[in-house]
Design a protein around this motif. Sequence first.
Motif, PDB file in Angstrom:
ATOM      1  N   TRP A  58       0.706  -1.369  -0.055  1.00  0.00           N
ATOM      2  CA  TRP A  58      -0.022   0.078   0.070  1.00  0.00           C
ATOM      3  C   TRP A  58       0.730   1.055  -0.155  1.00  0.00           C
ATOM      4  CZ3 TRP A  58      -4.021   0.661  -2.168  1.00  0.00           C
ATOM      5  CH2 TRP A  58      -5.071   1.728  -2.067  1.00  0.00           C
TER       6      TRP A  58
ATOM      7  N   ALA B   2      -0.899   3.671  -2.555  1.00  0.00           N
ATOM      8  CA  ALA B   2      -1.747   4.724  -1.988  1.00  0.00           C
ATOM      9  C   ALA B   2      -1.354   5.999  -2.788  1.00  0.00           C
ATOM     10  CB  ALA B   2      -1.633   4.819  -0.494  1.00  0.00           C
TER      11      ALA B   2
ATOM     12  N   GLN C 140      -8.568  -8.235  -0.298  1.00  0.00           N
ATOM     13  CA  GLN C 140      -8.189  -7.289   0.347  1.00  0.00           C
ATOM     14  C   GLN C 140      -7.781  -5.879  -0.374  1.00  0.00           C
ATOM     15  OE1 GLN C 140      -4.244  -9.508   1.722  1.00  0.00           O
ATOM     16  NE2 GLN C 140      -4.699  -8.855   3.605  1.00  0.00           N
TER      17      GLN C 140
ATOM     18  N   THR D 291     -11.086  -4.155  -0.494  1.00  0.00           N
ATOM     19  CA  THR D 291     -11.481  -3.272   0.658  1.00  0.00           C
ATOM     20  C   THR D 291     -10.801  -2.048   0.739  1.00  0.00           C
ATOM     21  OG1 THR D 291     -10.131  -4.271   1.909  1.00  0.00           O
ATOM     22  CG2 THR D 291     -12.076  -5.538   1.840  1.00  0.00           C
ATOM     23  N   MET D 292      -9.650  -2.122   0.100  1.00  0.00           N
ATOM     24  CA  MET D 292      -8.706  -0.641   0.286  1.00  0.00           C
ATOM     25  C   MET D 292      -9.620   0.354  -0.615  1.00  0.00           C
ATOM     26  SD  MET D 292      -5.055  -1.813  -0.269  1.00  0.00           S
ATOM     27  CE  MET D 292      -4.284  -2.800   1.027  1.00  0.00           C
TER      28      MET D 292
END
Length: 539
Positions: free
Chosen positions: A41, A45, A99, A102-103
């Motif tokens: 991430w 991100a 996963q 869900t981010m």
Amino acid sequence: RWAERWERDGLYRSRIDLSRPKFYVLTMLPYPSGDLHIGHWYAMAPSDARARWLRMRGYNVLFPMGFDSFGLNAENAAIKRNIHPKTWTESNIAYMRRQLRTMGAIFDWEREAVTSHPAYYRWTQWLFLQFFKKGLAYRKNAAVDFCPQCNTTLAREQVWGEDRHCERCGTPVIKKELEQWFFRTTSYADELLDHSHIDWPERVKTMQTNWIGRSEGAHVTFRTEGGDAIEVFTTRPDTLWGATFMVLAPEHPLVDKVTTPEQRATVQTYVAAAARKSEIDRTAEGKDKTGVFTGGYAINPVNGERIPIWIADYVLISYGSGAIMAVPAHDQRDFEFARKHNLPIRIVIQPEGMSDLDPDKMTEAWPGEGVMVNSAQFDGTPATTSSDGAKNEAVHVVTRWLEAQGIGHGAVNYRLRDWLISRQRYWGAPIPIVYCEACGIVPVPESDLPVLLPDDVDFMPTGESPLRHHEGFLHTTCPQCGGPATRETDTMDTFMCSSWYQYRYLSPAYDGGPFDPAEGAYWLPVDQYTGGIEHATMH
């Protein structure tokens, strides 16, 4: 709830829209190793934030995601857990996909690519065939880095640290002679040095430039007293008259031939000891310069002088030709070696404006510029770089003379090596080649792709590819003559798959090629890539 709504509405679906400027945002795809960690991430991100910002500014943004699912790490993890690599990988992909969803990132999941799926590696194999047809994929017997724990060859980029250990398992690697497949990446060295169309930080440009390691000079042919050619590369052909001995790498194929009976035992002992050292140990600055005399001699082609042939572990078979002409007066490593072994030192470049160099009083080599001396008809030739940075006159003049004499020619050498893609492991894309006694090496027809990786394989590593022991995979018919043939049982390095995934994202279900040309015409090239800085020297 919102993720389901985004999916239902196709909020982040990327479609061709000629009315808006496009922006292709690419970030690293993860290995499906079982769980995401903060490092994933950390890269994703900022990329996601920028992609959103671009969407808000009116850009049509493509931000895809997938899974780099072939390779040693997945196979080793499966072996450790006694689970089939395919089962382990697919379960991890399902978990990591949840996963990632869900981010809440703006990934376009309809463009997901998974490198271990046949629909993907069919085109990895197709790319291999294109390289093979153009002479860019070739097979040769070579000394390669081999991990005894993973039981497979490694590319040089996958050997890390001063102890030269496997990047996957940490085991020190050994050298092994094997028939291997390579790509001619060296054919593109100069193109890779052109950064004019890439917006990279200077640090990254420097890393790649140093990794490729371009140097200009000349190839010069020495001959042993038995007549065998020893080709050396030198950036300073103007110092040839100062070559007072030659040094071969301990692995050089001529070592056995030039070694005299009196020196054989000493040479063999030294060769065995060198094989146990890492390249870093062998070439470290300040390291004691060990070596032994072979008993053989070579002829210096510029003056006919008979010079001794030594072997020393600071010369590497993997760099250049594995042989050097030693000019101790003007190269520090050669100087230290000559001092230790009482070999002659001859001045052939005299520094301008300084007192004459005295070999008996020198405490270090003079690697700089000056005027040629003790060099026959070239005495007095300036060995200096011109104000515009052009090659010094002596190098230019001597190189032309070598070419006229037929004993050398101007050349460019690179630190970069051709890419070793063979792996003696199961979990990878099969190499689409068959071997026929009548026809030799035969490529699998494109219409027969993919060459499927069988599931029912004993994948425990033995040092040979597990596919070698799978009768149904191994035995086939020759595409040219129809006779019996065997398949190549090595699989491809996982970097093969992850070198082109950015193209498969464009159309992961497309069946007519690696990607839909219409999608490519709109989305390519990639506008922004975020990834590890090591990709400048490994990828």
